[in-house]
Enzyme design. Structure first.
Site, PDB file in Angstrom:
ATOM      1  N   HIS A 116       0.866  -1.175   0.000  1.00 21.94           N
ATOM      2  CA  HIS A 116       0.000   0.000   0.000  1.00 21.94           C
ATOM      3  C   HIS A 116       0.911   1.236   0.000  1.00 21.94           C
ATOM      4  CE1 HIS A 116      -3.893   2.008   1.337  1.00 21.94           C
ATOM      5  NE2 HIS A 116      -2.999   2.973   1.489  1.00 21.94           N
TER       6      HIS A 116
ATOM      7  N   CYS B 124      -4.406  10.532   5.115  1.00 20.80           N
ATOM      8  CA  CYS B 124      -4.691   9.937   6.413  1.00 20.80           C
ATOM      9  C   CYS B 124      -5.122  11.044   7.358  1.00 20.80           C
ATOM     10  CB  CYS B 124      -3.453   9.219   6.968  1.00 20.80           C
ATOM     11  SG  CYS B 124      -3.705   8.569   8.640  1.00 20.80           S
TER      12      CYS B 124
ATOM     13  N   ASN C 234      -2.725   8.364  -2.324  1.00 20.04           N
ATOM     14  CA  ASN C 234      -2.317   6.993  -2.598  1.00 20.04           C
ATOM     15  C   ASN C 234      -1.754   6.859  -4.008  1.00 20.04           C
ATOM     16  OD1 ASN C 234      -3.534   5.179  -0.304  1.00 20.04           O
ATOM     17  ND2 ASN C 234      -5.149   6.641  -0.798  1.00 20.04           N
TER      18      ASN C 234
END
Length: 308
Positions: A216, A249, A258
Site C-alpha cells: 500500500h 490519512c 495513494n
C-alpha cells in the site's frame, strides 16, 4: 497514445490483483462531505471498470471520520453487491454493524509504531492486539474473511525511521490473529525501492509468503511506482491503489495521495502483466469524481488521458 507499448520484463508476476481503496481511503480525508449517492455511483463505476476488489467504507465512529458517517446507508444502497465488498472495522462495535449488513469481508487497521497507535487507535503498540483479537476471532467464527493493514511501515512523522524488525514483528502478530492477507502501508510515502526489498525479504525470512502480503504505497515523494516495481521483483501480486490518486490519512498530515490506480494500470500494461482493468473506464470515473470534488485529479495518467 492511449495505451503504452508492451515490453515485458523477465522475472515479474504474470498477473496482479489491484485492491481498490478509493471509496474508503481515498475519500476519508475529504473535508466537504461527499453525498452517499455519489459514493455509491463511484463504487459501481469502479466495479464496472473491472476492478476485482473495491473497499467500500469504514464503520468507524463518525466523530473520528465524519466523511464515512453514512457507511450503513451506503452499504444498504449498494444492496447485495455491497455484501461482497470489503469494509474497514476498527473494533467489535464496527464488526457488529458489518455483520448486521451481511458484509463478508472486513479489514482491521493496525500501526507499526507506538505514536501512531496512540493517535489513530488510542491504544499502545501492544494494546492494539488485545483490541483486535476478539474482533478477528468473532469475524472468523462468522465465516468472514479478514484483511490486516499495518501502517507506518517505512517511516513515521513523529518517530522518524521505523526499524524493519519492528514492522515484521507487528505485521506478523496482526496477521497471526487470523488474517488472510497483510497489507504493508507506506502511510507517508517516504519508502524507497531498496527499503521495499529489505522489508519484504525480512517478512519472507520470518516465514511469510509473498502471496500473503500486499503493498500500500503513497506517492508523497513520487516513489510509489518505483516502489511498486521493486515489490513486483520480489514477487508481490496484490497492490492497493486509489482511483485518481485520492487519499491521505486523517491522523498524519504528511500523508498525501495513494498510488493512483490509473498510473499502476499503465505501468502493469506496459510490462505485459495481466490485471483485468479497463483503463479508459477508470480514467473516466476519476475525471468524473474530480468534478464532484471540484479539483483536478492528482493522477498523472488521468491528467494525460482525460484531456487528450
Amino acid at each position: 497514445m492511449r495505451t503504452p507499448t508492451v515490453v515485458p520484463a523477465a522475472g515479474l508476476p504474470e498477473r496482479v490483483t489491484i485492491y481498490e481503496v478509493g471509496p474508503r481511503d481515498g475519500l476519508q480525508n475529504e473535508k466537504a462531505l461527499v453525498p452517499t449517492e455519489v459514493k455509491a455511483a463511484f463504487i459501481e463505476r469502479l466495479l464496472d471498470a473491472g476492478l476485482p476488489i473495491v473497499e467500500a467504507t469504514s464503520f468507524v465512529h463518525p466523530k473520528w471520520v465524519p466523511q464515512l458517517a453514512d457507511a450503513a446507508d451506503l452499504m444498504t444502497r449498494l444492496g447485495a453487491q455491497g455484501q461482497d465488498l470489503p469494509v474497514l472495522v476498527p473494533n467489535d462495535r464496527g464488526l457488529d454493524r458489518a455483520l448486521e449488513l451481511g458484509c463478508r469481508h472486513i479489514a482491521i487497521f493496525g500501526s507499526a509504531t507506538e505514536t501512531f497507535a496512540q493517535k489513530n487507535l488510542n491504544r499502545s503498540l501492544d494494546e492494539q492486539f488485545a483490541m483486535f483479537e476478539p474482533t478477528v476471532t468473532r469475524a472468523r467464527a462468522a465465516g468472514l474473511d479478514v484483511r490486516a493493514y499495518v501502517s507506518m511501515c517505512f517511516g513515521d512523522p513523529w518517530e522518524g525511521g521505523v526499524p524493519v524488525e519492528q514492522v515484521v514483528s507487528v505485521g506478523k502478530r496482526l496477521f497471526d490473529l487470523g488474517a488472510s492477507q497483510l497489507s504493508l502501508g507506506d502511510t507517508i510515502g517516504v519508502g524507497t525501492a531498496g527499503h521495499v526489498t529489505a522489508l519484504l525479504d525480512a517478512f519472507v525470512a520470518a516465514g511469510m509468503g509473498t502471496d500473503q502480503l500486499a503493498m500500500h504505497f503513497h506517492d508523497t515523494y513520487g516513489q510509489a511506482l518505483t516502489n511498486t516495481y521493486a515489490a513486483l521483483q520480489a514477487g508481490i501480486t496484490t497492490f492497493d491503489a486509489s482511483a485518481g490518486g485520492l487519499g491521505g490519512c486523517p491522523y498524519a498530515k504528511s500523508a498525501t495521495g495513494n498510488l493512483a490506480t490509473e498510473d499502476l494500470v499503465w505501468m502493469l500494461t506496459g510490462l505485459g502483466i495481466e490485471h483485468g482493468v479497463d483503463l479508459e473506464k477508470v480514467v473516466a470515473t476519476s475525471a468524473w469524481m474530480a468534478g464532484q470534488l471540484g479539483r483536478p485529479s492528482p493522477s498523472a495518467v488521468v491528467r494525460a488521458l482525460a484531456t487528450a
